[in-house]
Motif scaffolding. Structure first.
Motif, mmCIF file in Angstrom:
data_model
loop_
_atom_site.group_PDB
_atom_site.id
_atom_site.type_symbol
_atom_site.label_atom_id
_atom_site.label_comp_id
_atom_site.label_asym_id
_atom_site.label_seq_id
_atom_site.Cartn_x
_atom_site.Cartn_y
_atom_site.Cartn_z
ATOM 1 N N THR A 1 0.855 -1.194 0.000
ATOM 2 C CA THR A 1 0.000 0.000 0.000
ATOM 3 C C THR A 1 0.886 1.236 0.000
ATOM 4 O O THR A 1 1.344 1.683 -1.022
ATOM 5 N N THR B 1 1.267 7.194 -1.438
ATOM 6 C CA THR B 1 0.225 6.219 -1.167
ATOM 7 C C THR B 1 -0.078 5.396 -2.417
ATOM 8 O O THR B 1 0.455 5.653 -3.499
ATOM 9 N N ARG B 2 -0.948 4.409 -2.232
ATOM 10 C CA ARG B 2 -1.313 3.554 -3.364
ATOM 11 C C ARG B 2 -2.000 4.360 -4.458
ATOM 12 O O ARG B 2 -1.902 4.033 -5.635
ATOM 13 N N SER C 1 4.048 1.334 -10.592
ATOM 14 C CA SER C 1 3.411 0.102 -10.130
ATOM 15 C C SER C 1 3.711 -1.067 -11.051
ATOM 16 O O SER C 1 3.844 -2.204 -10.613
#
Length: 116
Positions: A32, A52-53, A73
């Motif tokens: 996360t 943050t994610r 990601s």
């Protein structure tokens, strides 16, 4: 389990730039929040930046406007672009992450030295 490996540290002169990377492996899909911390000689480890994610970012006051945190990601990699480096930025830089159940993981650190 998540494994974190930092890279990109080195010796630079004041005013120069460095880009740190933190590569995550293992159960990286569960990550996360990701953070950068640093620890200067004789000092406690301190928080530097968070992403943050959802890619919201937060910075410690002394690095605002000079450092940029980002994450890819697709490559499970987090970055810290550090510009206008100062001698007081000299430290070992660590990446940290939390997984979806709140377990934290740390990398081994990478040395950044800013000196003329």
């Amino acid at each position: 389990q998540v494994q974190l490996v930092e890279s990109g540290g080195g010796l630079v002169q004041p005013g120069e730039s460095l880009r740190l990377a933190c590569a995550a492996s293992g159960s990286s899909v569960s990550i996360t929040t990701m953070n950068w911390y640093r620890q200067a000689p004789g000092k406690q480890r301190e928080w530097v930046a968070t992403i943050t994610r959802s890619s919201s970012t937060f910075y410690e006051d002394s690095v605002k406007g000079r450092f940029t945190i980002s994450r890819d990601s697709g490559e499970n990699t987090m970055y810290l672009q550090m510009n206008s480096l100062k001698p007081e930025d000299t430290a070992v830089y660590y990446c940290r992450c939390l997984d979806i159940v709140g377990t934290e993981y740390w990398g081994q650190g990478t040395q950044v030295t800013v000196s003329s």
